[in-house]
Design a protein around this motif. Structure first.
Motif, PDB file in Angstrom:
ATOM      1  N   HIS A  17       5.801  -1.828   2.380  1.00 26.97           N
ATOM      2  CA  HIS A  17       5.171  -3.152   2.368  1.00 26.97           C
ATOM      3  C   HIS A  17       4.433  -3.503   1.073  1.00 26.97           C
ATOM      4  N   PHE A  18       4.470  -2.605   0.087  1.00 25.52           N
ATOM      5  CA  PHE A  18       3.812  -2.934  -1.180  1.00 25.52           C
ATOM      6  C   PHE A  18       4.554  -2.349  -2.384  1.00 25.52           C
ATOM      7  N   ALA A  19       4.698  -1.037  -2.444  1.00 25.18           N
ATOM      8  CA  ALA A  19       5.279  -0.406  -3.634  1.00 25.18           C
ATOM      9  C   ALA A  19       6.723  -0.818  -3.865  1.00 25.18           C
ATOM     10  N   ARG A  20       7.505  -0.985  -2.790  1.00 31.73           N
ATOM     11  CA  ARG A  20       8.911  -1.364  -2.959  1.00 31.73           C
ATOM     12  C   ARG A  20       9.104  -2.859  -3.204  1.00 31.73           C
ATOM     13  N   PRO A  21       8.518  -3.744  -2.404  1.00 35.94           N
ATOM     14  CA  PRO A  21       8.806  -5.173  -2.616  1.00 35.94           C
ATOM     15  C   PRO A  21       8.277  -5.745  -3.920  1.00 35.94           C
ATOM     16  N   LEU A  22       7.239  -5.166  -4.502  1.00 35.56           N
ATOM     17  CA  LEU A  22       6.701  -5.744  -5.730  1.00 35.56           C
ATOM     18  C   LEU A  22       7.710  -5.665  -6.877  1.00 35.56           C
TER      19      LEU A  22
ATOM     20  N   ILE B 228      24.049  -5.633 -14.712  1.00 31.28           N
ATOM     21  CA  ILE B 228      23.300  -6.217 -13.595  1.00 31.28           C
ATOM     22  C   ILE B 228      22.897  -5.144 -12.591  1.00 31.28           C
ATOM     23  N   THR B 229      23.844  -4.307 -12.178  1.00 33.58           N
ATOM     24  CA  THR B 229      23.516  -3.273 -11.188  1.00 33.58           C
ATOM     25  C   THR B 229      22.520  -2.271 -11.751  1.00 33.58           C
ATOM     26  N   ASN B 230      22.669  -1.920 -13.029  1.00 39.24           N
ATOM     27  CA  ASN B 230      21.720  -0.988 -13.638  1.00 39.24           C
ATOM     28  C   ASN B 230      20.322  -1.593 -13.728  1.00 39.24           C
ATOM     29  N   LEU B 231      20.252  -2.887 -14.086  1.00 40.03           N
ATOM     30  CA  LEU B 231      18.947  -3.539 -14.187  1.00 40.03           C
ATOM     31  C   LEU B 231      18.238  -3.563 -12.839  1.00 40.03           C
ATOM     32  N   VAL B 232      18.980  -3.862 -11.779  1.00 40.91           N
ATOM     33  CA  VAL B 232      18.357  -3.947 -10.459  1.00 40.91           C
ATOM     34  C   VAL B 232      17.898  -2.569  -9.986  1.00 40.91           C
ATOM     35  N   VAL B 233      18.788  -1.575 -10.093  1.00 47.64           N
ATOM     36  CA  VAL B 233      18.447  -0.241  -9.582  1.00 47.64           C
ATOM     37  C   VAL B 233      17.374   0.411 -10.459  1.00 47.64           C
ATOM     38  N   ALA B 234      17.697   0.578 -11.745  1.00 44.81           N
ATOM     39  CA  ALA B 234      16.741   1.243 -12.640  1.00 44.81           C
ATOM     40  C   ALA B 234      15.516   0.378 -12.885  1.00 44.81           C
ATOM     41  N   GLY B 235      15.665  -0.954 -12.717  1.00 46.71           N
ATOM     42  CA  GLY B 235      14.560  -1.855 -12.987  1.00 46.71           C
ATOM     43  C   GLY B 235      13.471  -1.847 -11.945  1.00 46.71           C
ATOM     44  N   HIS B 236      13.686  -1.133 -10.837  1.00 52.00           N
ATOM     45  CA  HIS B 236      12.580  -1.100  -9.874  1.00 52.00           C
ATOM     46  C   HIS B 236      12.369   0.254  -9.199  1.00 52.00           C
ATOM     47  N   ILE B 237      13.401   1.100  -9.123  1.00 51.47           N
ATOM     48  CA  ILE B 237      13.249   2.352  -8.375  1.00 51.47           C
ATOM     49  C   ILE B 237      12.169   3.247  -8.974  1.00 51.47           C
TER      50      ILE B 237
ATOM     51  N   ARG C 134      15.447   5.904 -24.762  1.00 51.23           N
ATOM     52  CA  ARG C 134      14.176   5.744 -24.048  1.00 51.23           C
ATOM     53  C   ARG C 134      14.280   4.544 -23.111  1.00 51.23           C
ATOM     54  N   CYS C 135      13.682   4.663 -21.943  1.00 57.38           N
ATOM     55  CA  CYS C 135      13.820   3.659 -20.889  1.00 57.38           C
ATOM     56  C   CYS C 135      13.576   2.246 -21.408  1.00 57.38           C
ATOM     57  N   LEU C 136      14.571   1.397 -21.227  1.00 61.48           N
ATOM     58  CA  LEU C 136      14.493   0.015 -21.666  1.00 61.48           C
ATOM     59  C   LEU C 136      13.357  -0.736 -20.969  1.00 61.48           C
ATOM     60  N   GLY C 137      13.100  -0.398 -19.705  1.00 60.69           N
ATOM     61  CA  GLY C 137      12.093  -1.106 -18.928  1.00 60.69           C
ATOM     62  C   GLY C 137      10.752  -0.414 -18.844  1.00 60.69           C
ATOM     63  N   ALA C 138      10.472   0.486 -19.791  1.00 57.36           N
ATOM     64  CA  ALA C 138       9.210   1.240 -19.731  1.00 57.36           C
ATOM     65  C   ALA C 138       7.995   0.319 -19.749  1.00 57.36           C
ATOM     66  N   HIS C 139       7.986  -0.690 -20.608  1.00 56.79           N
ATOM     67  CA  HIS C 139       6.834  -1.600 -20.679  1.00 56.79           C
ATOM     68  C   HIS C 139       6.648  -2.334 -19.353  1.00 56.79           C
ATOM     69  N   LEU C 140       7.759  -2.759 -18.750  1.00 56.78           N
ATOM     70  CA  LEU C 140       7.662  -3.466 -17.476  1.00 56.78           C
ATOM     71  C   LEU C 140       7.142  -2.546 -16.382  1.00 56.78           C
ATOM     72  N   ALA C 141       7.646  -1.316 -16.313  1.00 55.27           N
ATOM     73  CA  ALA C 141       7.182  -0.365 -15.303  1.00 55.27           C
ATOM     74  C   ALA C 141       5.692  -0.088 -15.452  1.00 55.27           C
ATOM     75  N   GLN C 142       5.230   0.080 -16.694  1.00 54.60           N
ATOM     76  CA  GLN C 142       3.809   0.348 -16.927  1.00 54.60           C
ATOM     77  C   GLN C 142       2.947  -0.842 -16.506  1.00 54.60           C
ATOM     78  N   GLU C 143       3.409  -2.046 -16.828  1.00 52.25           N
ATOM     79  CA  GLU C 143       2.637  -3.243 -16.468  1.00 52.25           C
ATOM     80  C   GLU C 143       2.565  -3.410 -14.954  1.00 52.25           C
ATOM     81  N   GLU C 144       3.713  -3.229 -14.280  1.00 51.69           N
ATOM     82  CA  GLU C 144       3.742  -3.379 -12.827  1.00 51.69           C
ATOM     83  C   GLU C 144       2.857  -2.338 -12.152  1.00 51.69           C
ATOM     84  N   ALA C 145       2.922  -1.096 -12.628  1.00 53.37           N
ATOM     85  CA  ALA C 145       2.104  -0.045 -12.021  1.00 53.37           C
ATOM     86  C   ALA C 145       0.618  -0.310 -12.244  1.00 53.37           C
ATOM     87  N   ALA C 146       0.251  -0.769 -13.446  1.00 51.19           N
ATOM     88  CA  ALA C 146      -1.154  -1.064 -13.742  1.00 51.19           C
ATOM     89  C   ALA C 146      -1.680  -2.186 -12.849  1.00 51.19           C
TER      90      ALA C 146
END
Length: 462
Positions: free
Chosen positions: A162-167, A250-259, A369-381
């Motif tokens: 209800h939080f970590a996955r849907p965000l 597209i599939t890589n962005l969705v999977v790697a972009g949030h898992i 190096r992970c393309l979405g590292a900045h996004l992952a860090q921002e979302e986690a923060a």
């Protein structure tokens, strides 16, 4: 016989079972024994040719950055090399014909193809563009936290569901304009992949994502918008990108972009709740947040291993000879607890990177190096700050030892994270004490959603 298979036969060693229960449930401790015992060992997974297994920080940095190694098995000159990633997905149940999307993907390309594919999307994940997404990430987190008490039973709720996955799935789906009605389907299929699904479940999930990616391309071709996929379909990009490459992207962005982000938020929450001294430091000083996210990615990051690399020539890793065509598997979780690279590596220390630079490999290293590292860090923060603001009495609802870990050997993750919200859980605006993560007055969101505090300094440097 491939070069790696021949080498295993010649040595007579029994390869390490990379899907073994101890390695999957606690990769930090289990791989530590291997790291201390030998520089590199041999490992395998059912249906996949054996590989060298690297566990030491410096060795893995070398493998990830040395041009003598490639991530593309087909790029090894003069050798017939088994594509270990392709073998892995085939062993798990990938349907015949979908291999082409692996070969067309940004993760499995190198050299000019990799630079071309990465260059098409890199700007969308730059620190500046990610910083511009922050208000929307804050709003999504606030909405989810508004709804959290409604999902609770006797004050207990699954924080992953209800939080970590849907965000993060909402963020990435908005970035590529997946229709809202389709997002649950994308989320469920990518969750099945990340959870280690096999057989028909895996095959159906992959096939469904490929089919949905084709539909998404058709949708944005007919009615382009301001999203990333529409931008890639624009005439000045379209001739640089094949349909197979776009489907794979597209599939890589969705999977790697949030898992990774789902599990970083979940693992990080569990770590903070079981280390109250570190959580107290974060409450006292919210400017620690960027360092906290960095340390959590090192200490309890979900990435157990990176993609295999293949030697393009005879070489050595440390003192271990590696022949041309042999595969080396980097174990990131072992590297991130290597005492040769980190002071007291088994201790969670949120101020570690504030005092000294001890770079972890949770997001990889080098060209891949992970393309979405900045996004992952921002979302986690944003997620962690908002969560502990809104739910100051948050507690685990079960003993930490009883939390169930998933069976996917690539990702260290929990099946669920039951937490108790506590009596001071705020609806709308948060009720926080002076020592807690407080929202700054000039950034406060009015209305029926929570105020998410700005985490100063959280945006990584370009």
């Amino acid at each position: 016989m491939t070069t790696q298979g021949r080498a295993a036969t010649e040595t007579g060693d029994e390869p390490l079972d990379l899907a073994g229960q101890e390695l999957v449930s606690d990769p930090f401790t289990s791989y530590a024994h291997i790291r201390e015992r030998e520089q590199m060992t041999r490992g395998c997974v059912r249906g996949v040719d054996p590989m060298w297994v690297a566990t030491r920080h410096d060795d893995i940095r070398t493998i990830m950055s040395d041009p003598g190694f490639t991530i593309d098995a087909a790029a090894v000159p003069g050798a017939s090399v088994a594509h270990r990633t392709e073998q892995t997905w085939q062993a798990r149940g990938m349907y015949s014909g979908h291999e082409k999307y692996l070969r067309a993907g940004i993760f499995d390309s190198d050299g000019s193809d990799h630079r071309r594919l990465r260059g098409l999307v890199a700007a969308a994940f730059s620190p500046r563009r990610v910083g511009a997404l922050r208000p929307r990430i804050e709003a999504i987190a606030a909405d989810l936290l508004d709804q959290l008490p409604d999902h609770a039973e006797n004050g207990v709720v699954d924080l992953i569901e209800h939080f970590a996955r849907p965000l993060p799935i909402t963020v990435i789906c908005e970035l590529i304009a997946v229709p809202e009605a389709d997002r649950d389907r994308w989320r469920d299929r990518s969750a099945a992949l990340a959870a280690g699904a096999c057989g028909e479940e895996l095959g159906d999930a992959l096939a469904g994502m490929v089919a949905d990616a084709h539909v998404l391309i058709e949708l944005h071709t007919a009615a382009p918008g301001g999203d990333l996929i529409s931008e890639l379909l624009a005439p000045h990009h379209r001739d640089r990108l094949s349909t197979d490459e776009l489907v794979s992207l597209i599939t890589n962005l969705v999977v790697a972009g949030h898992i990774t982000t789902v599990n970083l938020i979940a693992n990080g929450t569990e770590a903070l709740l079981t280390h109250p001294d570190q959580l107290a430091l974060l409450r006292e000083d919210p400017t620690l947040m960027p360092h906290a996210v960095d340390e959590l990615m090192r200490y309890c990051g979900p990435v157990v291993r990176a993609l295999p690399r293949y030697a393009t020539r005879d070489t050595t890793v440390g003192a271990t000879p590696v022949r041309a065509g042999e595969a080396v598997l980097p174990i990131v979780s072992a590297a991130n607890r290597d005492p040769a690279a980190f002071t007291d590596p088994d201790r969670l220390d949120l101020g570690r990177t504030r005092r000294s630079r001890e770079p972890h490999l949770g997001f990889g290293y080098g060209a891949h190096r992970c393309l979405g590292a900045h996004l992952a860090q921002e979302e986690a923060a944003v997620a962690l700050a908002a969560l502990f603001n809104r739910v100051p009495d948050l507690q685990l609802a079960v003993d930490p030892g009883s939390l169930q870990r998933g069976t996917n050997p690539l990702n260290w993750h929990m099946k669920d994270l039951p937490v108790r919200l506590g009596p001071r859980t705020a609806r709308g605006r948060p009720a926080v004490a002076a020592a807690e993560l407080r929202p700054a007055p000039d950034r406060r969101r009015r209305g029926n959603r929570c105020s998410v505090p700005p985490v100063r300094g959280c945006r990584p440097e370009p």
